[in-house]
Design an enzyme around this catalytic site. Structure first.
Site, PDB file in Angstrom:
ATOM      1  N   GLU A   1      48.009 -34.563  28.546  1.00 32.02           N
ATOM      2  CA  GLU A   1      47.803 -33.705  27.364  1.00 32.02           C
ATOM      3  C   GLU A   1      49.109 -33.049  26.929  1.00 32.02           C
ATOM      4  O   GLU A   1      49.390 -32.918  25.736  1.00 32.02           O
ATOM      5  CB  GLU A   1      46.749 -32.621  27.650  1.00 32.02           C
ATOM      6  CG  GLU A   1      45.355 -33.156  27.954  1.00 32.02           C
ATOM      7  CD  GLU A   1      44.649 -33.809  26.759  1.00 32.02           C
ATOM      8  OE1 GLU A   1      45.210 -33.807  25.654  1.00 32.02           O
ATOM      9  OE2 GLU A   1      43.528 -34.335  26.954  1.00 32.02           O
TER      10      GLU A   1
ATOM     11  N   THR B   1      49.221 -40.933  20.012  1.00 39.68           N
ATOM     12  CA  THR B   1      47.761 -40.820  20.074  1.00 39.68           C
ATOM     13  C   THR B   1      47.249 -39.466  19.575  1.00 39.68           C
ATOM     14  O   THR B   1      46.054 -39.269  19.410  1.00 39.68           O
ATOM     15  CB  THR B   1      47.237 -41.129  21.496  1.00 39.68           C
ATOM     16  OG1 THR B   1      45.816 -41.222  21.464  1.00 39.68           O
ATOM     17  CG2 THR B   1      47.667 -40.087  22.505  1.00 39.68           C
TER      18      THR B   1
ATOM     19  N   ARG C   1      50.435 -33.889  23.218  1.00 38.05           N
ATOM     20  CA  ARG C   1      50.324 -32.794  22.238  1.00 38.05           C
ATOM     21  C   ARG C   1      51.652 -32.047  22.077  1.00 38.05           C
ATOM     22  O   ARG C   1      52.142 -31.865  20.965  1.00 38.05           O
ATOM     23  CB  ARG C   1      49.229 -31.799  22.645  1.00 38.05           C
ATOM     24  CG  ARG C   1      47.874 -32.466  22.767  1.00 38.05           C
ATOM     25  CD  ARG C   1      46.743 -31.464  22.851  1.00 38.05           C
ATOM     26  NE  ARG C   1      45.548 -32.071  23.422  1.00 38.05           N
ATOM     27  CZ  ARG C   1      44.312 -31.710  23.148  1.00 38.05           C
ATOM     28  NH1 ARG C   1      44.067 -30.733  22.310  1.00 38.05           N
ATOM     29  NH2 ARG C   1      43.279 -32.310  23.726  1.00 38.05           N
TER      30      ARG C   1
HETATM   31  C1  DMJ Z   1      43.195 -36.413  21.238  1.00 40.79           C
HETATM   32  O1  DMJ Z   1      43.860 -35.506  22.022  1.00 40.79           O
HETATM   33  C2  DMJ Z   1      43.846 -37.765  21.325  1.00 40.79           C
HETATM   34  O2  DMJ Z   1      43.468 -38.530  20.227  1.00 40.79           O
HETATM   35  C3  DMJ Z   1      43.479 -38.475  22.598  1.00 40.79           C
HETATM   36  O3  DMJ Z   1      43.995 -39.767  22.652  1.00 40.79           O
HETATM   37  C4  DMJ Z   1      41.986 -38.539  22.752  1.00 40.79           C
HETATM   38  N1  DMJ Z   1      41.379 -37.261  22.635  1.00 40.79           N
HETATM   39  C5  DMJ Z   1      41.741 -36.396  21.564  1.00 40.79           C
HETATM   40  C6  DMJ Z   1      40.916 -36.558  20.319  1.00 40.79           C
HETATM   41  O4  DMJ Z   1      39.600 -36.798  20.480  1.00 40.79           O
END
Ligand code: DMJ
Length: 586
Positions: free
Chosen positions: A197, A577, A201
């Site tokens: 995470e 992502t 992020r």
């Molecule tokens: C996000 O933090 C990212 O897209 C991750 O790959 C999956 N979960 C969340 C969104 O649902």
């Protein structure tokens, strides 16, 4: 005159010498005074500060770059060298329509864009006023809170940076960036952070904001964090754990996990590659490359060759007994990052194409299914497979998290010239939109099961089979809505957006608009927007949660689909992502 002068000089010599000595002393004294003054002035500035491009950049109080590995690496694999390949275009060749219809259409899109931006501004303003610096805003109770494993470093603050830039909210961007470059990664109540995470992020957020704004302080802050996260690879076999435990990392007692989600320990390749490209430091690339080598080694040795199991034993570096396979929760971005890492490397590392092709061949044969619906809708979903002694067994379960798969197939289809993948991607994307349209709120549930056809081809509707097994309150084709929540997730709009940019088909903009209106109606609170307990109830129960991806991803994709295709052009950027745009090499 000459003699006199000589005499005079001789007489004057001691005096001259004294004067020279005096002048030298004065100069030394002045110099010392200036040095002292400078020292005092520097002392007044907090020790680790630096002013860069108008930001007061504050270094973290612990410098992880100075800490040597307990398991040293001597031979770094460097970034692939050479001219990036000319990869096939990802985006459809859009043209500008200046006809009256085209102008009218642009007006519609502009007003939709404005509505999405309003939703973002509402969410951001409440976070800024109430939750600033916390990881998240609680959108019902109006408090800030920190999320477990997120370090309390302001996940929403960092995750929102690139959306602020993209939406043209430049004052807000600079205010947020000024705060972000003062984050101290060593100041946290937590003893460890969630490696995945924090990478997607925080590191992704800072790199994306840097790639858009070119503000050096953001890159400096990203490097600091990158150096901390890089410590996750200081394990005996250089495989990263799920948790980066700060004391273990300092002591050299980290080991990878025995049963970690496969996505968590493999999805850093985009962020670490970009960091290596921006700094020229190959150590970041070397770290992710080691993980890729393991993926390559394991790919055809699993119980479902081509795919990797949902959990990894990186501690012992062996394929564990897990025989479950999915593209959904726990495994998702492992697969998503294969074509994306290929793209950010300019196609210079062929292993990512090989891994993608091998995995998707298996997915098509084993995980995809067509739901059995009365209208024989031309849609697909990706389910879960469990491999037993009798072979692979497919469960027709669909997850909101799995809706990214449509976009991934599209991207792979474009980058690797596989038209069939683009078609599959379209069908999966339409499947998610079908599931949105099927619910009373107009939003797809988090997890649900479907009745399925035997093959990927259309099949006869089985009314009695459905009546016997399903929750018949639901639309025909659904078996249940096992987890009926909506958590403000982005994956469905993510694929709708990608499909629009890849095909140029405006139908996707209409789907997006329907989805946006449904989500806004069901989740809006006085302050912002909230996760809801059930998409089955039109009068929704709000669960007081707004994860940072609502601002980083969901609203960003909604905004981008109604914007000019040149805004974050997919031939110039690859999205991590968490939807942070990272520059592709030219
Ligand atoms: C996000 O933090 C990212 O897209 C991750 O790959 C999956 N979960 C969340 C969104 O649902």
């Amino acid at each position: 005159m000459f003699i006199e002068n000589v005499e005079w000089q001789v007489r004057q010599q001691p005096h001259h010498a004294m004067l020279a000595i005096f002048r030298r002393k004065t100069r030394v004294a002045i110099a010392l005074f200036l040095v002292l003054l400078l020292y005092l002035l520097v002392g007044l500035i907090p020790e680790h500060n630096d002013t860069l491009f108008g930001f007061t950049y504050v270094r973290s109080s612990y410098d992880w770059s100075k800490q040597p590995f307990h398991y040293p690496i001597t031979d770094y694999t460097p970034l692939p060298t050479g001219r990036p390949l000319t990869l096939p275009k990802v985006q459809y060749a859009f043209t500008t329509d200046t006809s009256p219809d085209g102008i009218a259409r642009e007006e519609v899109l502009a007003s939709r864009r404005a509505e999405v931006k309003n939703a973002f501004v509402k969410s951001w303003t409440s976070y800024r006023n109430i939750g600033f610096g916390y990881d998240e805003l609680m959108p019902v109770s109006g408090k800030g809170r920190d999320a477990p494993g997120f370090g309390g470093w302001g996940a929403t603050l960092v995750d929102s940076l690139s959306t602020l830039w993209i939406m043209g909210l430049k004052d807000e961007f600079y205010e947020a960036a000024a705060a972000a470059v003062t984050i101290d990664w060593a100041r946290t109540r937590d003893t460890s952070c969630n490696f995945f995470e924090t990478t997607i992020r925080h590191l992704g957020g800072l790199l994306g904001a840097y790639d858009l704004s070119l503000e050096t302080a953001l890159l400096e802050k990203a490097i600091e964090l990158g150096d901390m996260l890089y410590m996750a690879y200081d394990t005996p076999n250089h495989m990263p754990p799920f948790w980066l435990d700060f004391s273990d990392a300092k002591r050299g007692s980290q080991v990878a996990g025995y049963h970690d989600p496969s996505a968590s320990v493999t999805s850093s390749s985009l962020e670490f590659t970009r960091l290596a490209q921006l700094t020229g430091d190959n150590k970041y690339y070397d770290a992710i490359n080691r993980v890729t080598l393991v993926l390559d080694d394991w790919q055809n040795r699993t119980t479902l060759p081509g795919m990797w199991p949902t959990s990894f034993d990186f501690a012992q570096l062996q394929l564990d007994s897990d025989s479950s396979f999915t593209l959904g929760a726990l495994a998702d971005s492992l697969y998503e990052y294969l074509p994306k890492t290929y793209a950010i490397l300019g196609g210079l590392e062929p292993v990512y194409e090989k891994l993608y092709r091998g995995a998707m061949d298996t997915v098509i044969k084993n995980l995809l299914f067509r739901p059995n619906t009365p209208d024989q809708d031309d849609i697909l979903f990706s389910g879960n497979v469990y491999v037993s002694d009798t072979g692979p067994h497919l469960t027709a379960e669909a997850q909101h998290l799995g809706c990214f798969v449509g976009g991934m197939f599209g991207l792979g289809g474009k980058l690797f010239h596989i038209p069939e993948h683009l078609e599959i991607g379209e069908k999966i994307t339409r499947g998610c939109v079908w599931a949105y349209d099927a619910m009373p709120t107009g939003i797809m549930p988090e997890i649900f099961d479907l009745l399925k056809c035997e093959t990927l081809d259309p099949c006869e509707w089985d009314e009695s089979g459905w009546q016997d097994t399903a929750d018949t309150q639901l639309k025909r084709g659904f078996q249940n809505a096992r987890d009926p929540r909506y958590l403000l997730r982005p994956e469905a709009i993510e694929s709708v957006f990608l499909m629009y940019r890849m095909t140029g088909n405006p139908e996707y903009q209409e789907m997006a608009w329907r989805m946006f209106q449904a989500i806004r109606k069901a989740t809006e609170t006085d302050l912002a927007f909230s996760s809801i307990e059930s998409v089955r109830d039109v009068v929704t129960v709000k669960s007081d949660s707004m994860e940072s991806f609502w601002l980083a991803e969901t609203l960003r994709y909604f905004y981008l689909i109604f914007s000019s295709p040149d805004l974050i052009n997919l031939d110039e950027y690859v999205l991590n992502t968490e939807a942070h745009p990272l520059k592709r090499p030219r």
